[in-house]
Scaffold this motif. Structure first.
Motif, PDB file in Angstrom:
ATOM      1  N   HIS A  49       0.799  -1.222   0.000  1.00  0.00           N
ATOM      2  CA  HIS A  49       0.000   0.000   0.000  1.00  0.00           C
ATOM      3  C   HIS A  49       0.831   1.271   0.000  1.00  0.00           C
ATOM      4  O   HIS A  49       0.415   2.281  -0.563  1.00  0.00           O
ATOM      5  CB  HIS A  49      -0.912   0.020   1.222  1.00  0.00           C
ATOM      6  CG  HIS A  49      -1.728  -1.215   1.368  1.00  0.00           C
ATOM      7  ND1 HIS A  49      -2.818  -1.489   0.568  1.00  0.00           N
ATOM      8  CD2 HIS A  49      -1.597  -2.271   2.196  1.00  0.00           C
ATOM      9  CE1 HIS A  49      -3.322  -2.650   0.903  1.00  0.00           C
ATOM     10  NE2 HIS A  49      -2.603  -3.150   1.893  1.00  0.00           N
ATOM     11  N   LEU A  50       1.979   1.237   0.665  1.00  0.00           N
ATOM     12  CA  LEU A  50       2.780   2.445   0.835  1.00  0.00           C
ATOM     13  C   LEU A  50       3.929   2.437  -0.158  1.00  0.00           C
ATOM     14  O   LEU A  50       4.813   1.598  -0.086  1.00  0.00           O
ATOM     15  CB  LEU A  50       3.322   2.528   2.269  1.00  0.00           C
ATOM     16  CG  LEU A  50       2.281   2.437   3.380  1.00  0.00           C
ATOM     17  CD1 LEU A  50       2.948   2.496   4.744  1.00  0.00           C
ATOM     18  CD2 LEU A  50       1.224   3.515   3.238  1.00  0.00           C
ATOM     19  N   LYS A  51       3.907   3.390  -1.082  1.00  0.00           N
ATOM     20  CA  LYS A  51       4.900   3.404  -2.157  1.00  0.00           C
ATOM     21  C   LYS A  51       5.954   4.488  -1.987  1.00  0.00           C
ATOM     22  O   LYS A  51       7.007   4.430  -2.599  1.00  0.00           O
ATOM     23  CB  LYS A  51       4.200   3.599  -3.510  1.00  0.00           C
ATOM     24  CG  LYS A  51       3.142   2.553  -3.809  1.00  0.00           C
ATOM     25  CD  LYS A  51       3.717   1.165  -3.789  1.00  0.00           C
ATOM     26  CE  LYS A  51       2.650   0.122  -4.071  1.00  0.00           C
ATOM     27  NZ  LYS A  51       3.089  -1.228  -3.799  1.00  0.00           N
ATOM     28  N   GLY A  52       5.702   5.482  -1.165  1.00  0.00           N
ATOM     29  CA  GLY A  52       6.623   6.603  -1.030  1.00  0.00           C
ATOM     30  C   GLY A  52       7.380   6.606   0.287  1.00  0.00           C
ATOM     31  O   GLY A  52       7.425   5.615   1.018  1.00  0.00           O
ATOM     32  N   GLU A  53       7.946   7.750   0.575  1.00  0.00           N
ATOM     33  CA  GLU A  53       8.730   7.940   1.795  1.00  0.00           C
ATOM     34  C   GLU A  53       7.821   7.890   3.023  1.00  0.00           C
ATOM     35  O   GLU A  53       6.674   8.315   2.995  1.00  0.00           O
ATOM     36  CB  GLU A  53       9.425   9.308   1.739  1.00  0.00           C
ATOM     37  CG  GLU A  53      10.282   9.599   2.930  1.00  0.00           C
ATOM     38  CD  GLU A  53      10.931  10.976   2.876  1.00  0.00           C
ATOM     39  OE1 GLU A  53      11.679  11.286   3.814  1.00  0.00           O
ATOM     40  OE2 GLU A  53      10.681  11.742   1.935  1.00  0.00           O
ATOM     41  N   ILE A  54       8.374   7.357   4.104  1.00  0.00           N
ATOM     42  CA  ILE A  54       7.673   7.321   5.390  1.00  0.00           C
ATOM     43  C   ILE A  54       8.537   8.047   6.406  1.00  0.00           C
ATOM     44  O   ILE A  54       9.735   7.793   6.500  1.00  0.00           O
ATOM     45  CB  ILE A  54       7.421   5.873   5.859  1.00  0.00           C
ATOM     46  CG1 ILE A  54       6.567   5.113   4.842  1.00  0.00           C
ATOM     47  CG2 ILE A  54       6.759   5.864   7.238  1.00  0.00           C
ATOM     48  CD1 ILE A  54       6.436   3.638   5.147  1.00  0.00           C
ATOM     49  N   LEU A  66       3.748   8.583  15.275  1.00  0.00           N
ATOM     50  CA  LEU A  66       2.991   9.022  14.109  1.00  0.00           C
ATOM     51  C   LEU A  66       3.840   8.743  12.872  1.00  0.00           C
ATOM     52  O   LEU A  66       5.007   9.135  12.811  1.00  0.00           O
ATOM     53  CB  LEU A  66       2.664  10.515  14.185  1.00  0.00           C
ATOM     54  CG  LEU A  66       1.898  11.077  12.988  1.00  0.00           C
ATOM     55  CD1 LEU A  66       0.484  10.507  12.952  1.00  0.00           C
ATOM     56  CD2 LEU A  66       1.859  12.593  13.038  1.00  0.00           C
ATOM     57  N   PHE A  67       3.249   8.053  11.911  1.00  0.00           N
ATOM     58  CA  PHE A  67       3.910   7.767  10.647  1.00  0.00           C
ATOM     59  C   PHE A  67       3.217   8.574   9.558  1.00  0.00           C
ATOM     60  O   PHE A  67       1.996   8.480   9.385  1.00  0.00           O
ATOM     61  CB  PHE A  67       3.836   6.271  10.327  1.00  0.00           C
ATOM     62  CG  PHE A  67       4.598   5.430  11.305  1.00  0.00           C
ATOM     63  CD1 PHE A  67       5.936   5.154  11.103  1.00  0.00           C
ATOM     64  CD2 PHE A  67       3.989   4.943  12.443  1.00  0.00           C
ATOM     65  CE1 PHE A  67       6.657   4.394  12.013  1.00  0.00           C
ATOM     66  CE2 PHE A  67       4.694   4.182  13.366  1.00  0.00           C
ATOM     67  CZ  PHE A  67       6.028   3.903  13.151  1.00  0.00           C
ATOM     68  N   VAL A  68       3.999   9.372   8.842  1.00  0.00           N
ATOM     69  CA  VAL A  68       3.485  10.148   7.718  1.00  0.00           C
ATOM     70  C   VAL A  68       3.970   9.438   6.459  1.00  0.00           C
ATOM     71  O   VAL A  68       5.176   9.338   6.215  1.00  0.00           O
ATOM     72  CB  VAL A  68       3.976  11.613   7.769  1.00  0.00           C
ATOM     73  CG1 VAL A  68       3.486  12.379   6.556  1.00  0.00           C
ATOM     74  CG2 VAL A  68       3.514  12.274   9.067  1.00  0.00           C
ATOM     75  N   CYS A  69       3.025   8.927   5.686  1.00  0.00           N
ATOM     76  CA  CYS A  69       3.330   8.047   4.559  1.00  0.00           C
ATOM     77  C   CYS A  69       2.928   8.718   3.253  1.00  0.00           C
ATOM     78  O   CYS A  69       1.733   8.913   2.992  1.00  0.00           O
ATOM     79  CB  CYS A  69       2.565   6.742   4.718  1.00  0.00           C
ATOM     80  SG  CYS A  69       2.706   5.990   6.363  1.00  0.00           S
ATOM     81  N   GLU A  70       3.922   9.046   2.440  1.00  0.00           N
ATOM     82  CA  GLU A  70       3.660   9.677   1.150  1.00  0.00           C
ATOM     83  C   GLU A  70       3.375   8.616   0.098  1.00  0.00           C
ATOM     84  O   GLU A  70       3.769   7.470   0.236  1.00  0.00           O
ATOM     85  CB  GLU A  70       4.863  10.531   0.749  1.00  0.00           C
ATOM     86  CG  GLU A  70       5.105  11.691   1.707  1.00  0.00           C
ATOM     87  CD  GLU A  70       6.290  12.546   1.318  1.00  0.00           C
ATOM     88  OE1 GLU A  70       6.777  12.421   0.182  1.00  0.00           O
ATOM     89  OE2 GLU A  70       6.721  13.335   2.171  1.00  0.00           O
TER      90      GLU A  70
END
Length: 101
Positions: A49-54, A66-70
């Motif tokens: 699901h997560l393809k970008g920077e975290i 807190l995880f910010v997932c791009e």
């Protein structure tokens, strides 16, 4: 043990970014989460699901991560045909991660 046994999570979204909180039920488990739940583990666990920077933020004053997932929502809520366009199920998927005490 699964994360859901010691923590809960909530997902938020803005554009193509998903935010995932991870909050232990007991404050004394916060340090364990800080040690065990790395960006690398989250990226591997949610790689489908997560393809970008975290980015991970440690919110010590409230004993939470807190995880910010791009690049996490297939282009964003208004442009995606994904079934879960807001990414709300990602919090449940995160809680399925196995950890050792």
């Amino acid at each position: 043990m699964k994360l859901y046994e010691i923590a809960h999570s909530r997902a938020g979204d803005k554009g193509n970014i998903s935010t995932l909180s991870l909050i232990p039920f007991q404050e004394d488990h916060y340090k364990l989460l800080c040690q065990k739940i790395t960006v690398e583990r989250v990226k591997k666990h949610l790689s489908e699901h997560l393809k970008g920077e975290i980015k991970r933020f440690e919110l010590e004053n409230i004993s939470s991560l807190l995880f910010v997932c791009e690049d996490a929502l297939a282009g964003g809520v208004t442009t995606s045909l994904a079934l879960d366009a807001h990414g709300k199920c990602l919090s449940s998927a995160l809680l399925e991660m196995e950890i050792e005490l």
